[in-house]
Motif scaffolding. Structure first.
Motif, PDB file in Angstrom:
ATOM      1  N   PHE A   1      -2.828  -5.697  17.683  1.00  0.00           N
ATOM      2  CA  PHE A   1      -2.556  -6.803  16.764  1.00  0.00           C
ATOM      3  C   PHE A   1      -3.351  -6.667  15.465  1.00  0.00           C
ATOM      4  CE2 PHE A   1      -1.599  -8.347  20.973  1.00  0.00           C
ATOM      5  CZ  PHE A   1      -0.364  -8.954  20.792  1.00  0.00           C
ATOM      6  N   SER A   2      -4.360  -5.804  15.484  1.00  0.00           N
ATOM      7  CA  SER A   2      -5.191  -5.605  14.303  1.00  0.00           C
ATOM      8  C   SER A   2      -4.662  -4.425  13.506  1.00  0.00           C
ATOM      9  CB  SER A   2      -6.640  -5.350  14.733  1.00  0.00           C
ATOM     10  OG  SER A   2      -7.420  -5.050  13.615  1.00  0.00           O
TER      11      SER A   2
ATOM     12  N   LEU B   1       5.560  -3.521  14.100  1.00  0.00           N
ATOM     13  CA  LEU B   1       4.317  -2.751  14.049  1.00  0.00           C
ATOM     14  C   LEU B   1       3.500  -2.937  15.326  1.00  0.00           C
ATOM     15  CD1 LEU B   1       3.327  -3.573  10.367  1.00  0.00           C
ATOM     16  CD2 LEU B   1       3.866  -1.297  11.249  1.00  0.00           C
ATOM     17  N   VAL B   2       3.326  -4.197  15.727  1.00  0.00           N
ATOM     18  CA  VAL B   2       2.530  -4.484  16.931  1.00  0.00           C
ATOM     19  C   VAL B   2       3.182  -3.843  18.157  1.00  0.00           C
ATOM     20  CG1 VAL B   2       1.746  -6.312  18.479  1.00  0.00           C
ATOM     21  CG2 VAL B   2       1.485  -6.581  16.010  1.00  0.00           C
ATOM     22  N   MET B   3       4.495  -3.973  18.259  1.00  0.00           N
ATOM     23  CA  MET B   3       5.194  -3.364  19.402  1.00  0.00           C
ATOM     24  C   MET B   3       5.024  -1.849  19.400  1.00  0.00           C
ATOM     25  SD  MET B   3       8.648  -5.614  19.791  1.00  0.00           S
ATOM     26  CE  MET B   3       9.145  -4.700  21.228  1.00  0.00           C
ATOM     27  N   ALA B   4       5.085  -1.238  18.229  1.00  0.00           N
ATOM     28  CA  ALA B   4       4.947   0.220  18.144  1.00  0.00           C
ATOM     29  C   ALA B   4       3.555   0.662  18.598  1.00  0.00           C
ATOM     30  CB  ALA B   4       5.208   0.685  16.712  1.00  0.00           C
ATOM     31  N   PHE B   5       2.511  -0.013  18.111  1.00  0.00           N
ATOM     32  CA  PHE B   5       1.154   0.370  18.515  1.00  0.00           C
ATOM     33  C   PHE B   5       0.931   0.115  20.003  1.00  0.00           C
ATOM     34  CE2 PHE B   5       0.079  -0.066  13.921  1.00  0.00           C
ATOM     35  CZ  PHE B   5      -0.345   1.235  13.737  1.00  0.00           C
TER      36      PHE B   5
ATOM     37  N   ARG C   1       6.337  -2.001   1.368  1.00  0.00           N
ATOM     38  CA  ARG C   1       5.055  -1.890   0.640  1.00  0.00           C
ATOM     39  C   ARG C   1       4.358  -3.241   0.547  1.00  0.00           C
ATOM     40  NH1 ARG C   1       7.783   1.733  -2.783  1.00  0.00           N
ATOM     41  NH2 ARG C   1       8.281   0.025  -4.186  1.00  0.00           N
ATOM     42  N   ARG C   2       5.135  -4.278   0.144  1.00  0.00           N
ATOM     43  CA  ARG C   2       4.574  -5.622  -0.023  1.00  0.00           C
ATOM     44  C   ARG C   2       4.024  -6.150   1.311  1.00  0.00           C
ATOM     45  NH1 ARG C   2       8.745  -7.447  -2.916  1.00  0.00           N
ATOM     46  NH2 ARG C   2       9.732  -8.357  -1.097  1.00  0.00           N
ATOM     47  N   GLN C   3       4.790  -5.996   2.381  1.00  0.00           N
ATOM     48  CA  GLN C   3       4.360  -6.500   3.690  1.00  0.00           C
ATOM     49  C   GLN C   3       3.161  -5.712   4.210  1.00  0.00           C
ATOM     50  OE1 GLN C   3       5.436  -9.223   4.603  1.00  0.00           O
ATOM     51  NE2 GLN C   3       4.924  -9.456   6.764  1.00  0.00           N
ATOM     52  N   PHE C   4       3.157  -4.408   3.998  1.00  0.00           N
ATOM     53  CA  PHE C   4       2.022  -3.591   4.432  1.00  0.00           C
ATOM     54  C   PHE C   4       0.758  -3.980   3.676  1.00  0.00           C
ATOM     55  CE2 PHE C   4       3.927   0.452   6.577  1.00  0.00           C
ATOM     56  CZ  PHE C   4       4.632  -0.360   7.451  1.00  0.00           C
ATOM     57  N   GLU C   5       0.890  -4.262   2.369  1.00  0.00           N
ATOM     58  CA  GLU C   5      -0.284  -4.697   1.589  1.00  0.00           C
ATOM     59  C   GLU C   5      -0.841  -5.996   2.154  1.00  0.00           C
ATOM     60  OE1 GLU C   5       1.186  -2.840  -2.659  1.00  0.00           O
ATOM     61  OE2 GLU C   5       0.566  -4.942  -2.605  1.00  0.00           O
ATOM     62  N   ARG C   6       0.046  -6.937   2.495  1.00  0.00           N
ATOM     63  CA  ARG C   6      -0.407  -8.208   3.082  1.00  0.00           C
ATOM     64  C   ARG C   6      -1.153  -7.987   4.391  1.00  0.00           C
ATOM     65  NH1 ARG C   6       5.270 -11.102   2.321  1.00  0.00           N
ATOM     66  NH2 ARG C   6       5.053 -11.680   0.142  1.00  0.00           N
ATOM     67  N   LEU C   7      -0.698  -7.005   5.162  1.00  0.00           N
ATOM     68  CA  LEU C   7      -1.298  -6.748   6.469  1.00  0.00           C
ATOM     69  C   LEU C   7      -2.500  -5.810   6.393  1.00  0.00           C
ATOM     70  CD1 LEU C   7       2.044  -6.285   8.444  1.00  0.00           C
ATOM     71  CD2 LEU C   7       0.488  -8.246   8.566  1.00  0.00           C
TER      72      LEU C   7
END
Length: 195
Positions: free
Chosen positions: A7-8, A114-118, A28-34
């Protein structure tokens, strides 16, 4: 060292191969937020860092160079699907994606993917480790069986008693049964008879 939580996401590095500029800007925008560092990648180009994640547009498939597929196999892959035809899905399966997103992209759903992938990648790695351990134990069973047979013949014991003797000797010598069995079969050293 503790493993990072699925989750991190802050501080992770992502390799991003997306054809459509609108979809790429949303990522890009969503990755920057995260807090994820993303590097745009053209699948024909070189990769000069070890990504924590790869996001691959299905329009770049198939990846023609096996080295690229092998490289992506080291990190979780999220497939970006534009069509759901069997032939396209077959190409996506070659990436062995840990998660997927559907085009056109929206910012909603990216975090979950992303969380599911990790998480899936972590579980898959744990399963691979378990399979390796089980394969090692399976291989060592042959050695244990050979040692039991040797002890059965040399001590005139039945199979359960021979195994119990090996187990007791292994405990006394603070070795695993597999280690002691390997000694018995390789060197002909019999376990010390006790009691």
């Amino acid at each position: 060292m503790s493993k990072p939580s699925s989750f991190s996401l802050r501080g992770r590095k992502a390799l991003v191969a997306i054809k459509d500029e609108r979809d790429a800007s949303i990522v890009r925008r969503q990755f920057e937020r995260l807090g994820i560092d993303s590097v745009a990648w053209d699948p024909t180009g070189a990769i000069d860092f070890a990504p924590d994640l790869a996001l691959i547009d299905d329009e770049f498939l198939p990846l023609t160079q096996p080295a690229r597929r092998a490289f992506l196999g080291r990190c979780p892959v999220i497939a970006l699907l534009g069509t759901e035809t069997p032939s396209r899905l077959k190409l996506v399966f070659e990436l062995d994606p840990a998660s997927f997103l559907v085009k056109p992209l929206r910012s909603a759903g990216i975090y979950a993917a992303l969380v599911m992938a990790f998480e899936r990648n972590e579980r898959t790695n744990e399963l691979k480790q378990q399979v390796l351990k089980l394969e090692q134990r399976l291989r060592s069973r042959r050695v244990v069986l050979a040692a039991v047979l040797q002890v059965m013949h040399s001590h005139a014991l039945a199979e359960p008693a021979a195994f119990a003797l090996i187990r007791r000797s292994a405990m006394e010598q603070r070795k695993t049964i597999e280690e002691l069995s390997a000694e018995i079969t390789a060197k002909g050293i019999l376990p010390r008879a006790t009691g």
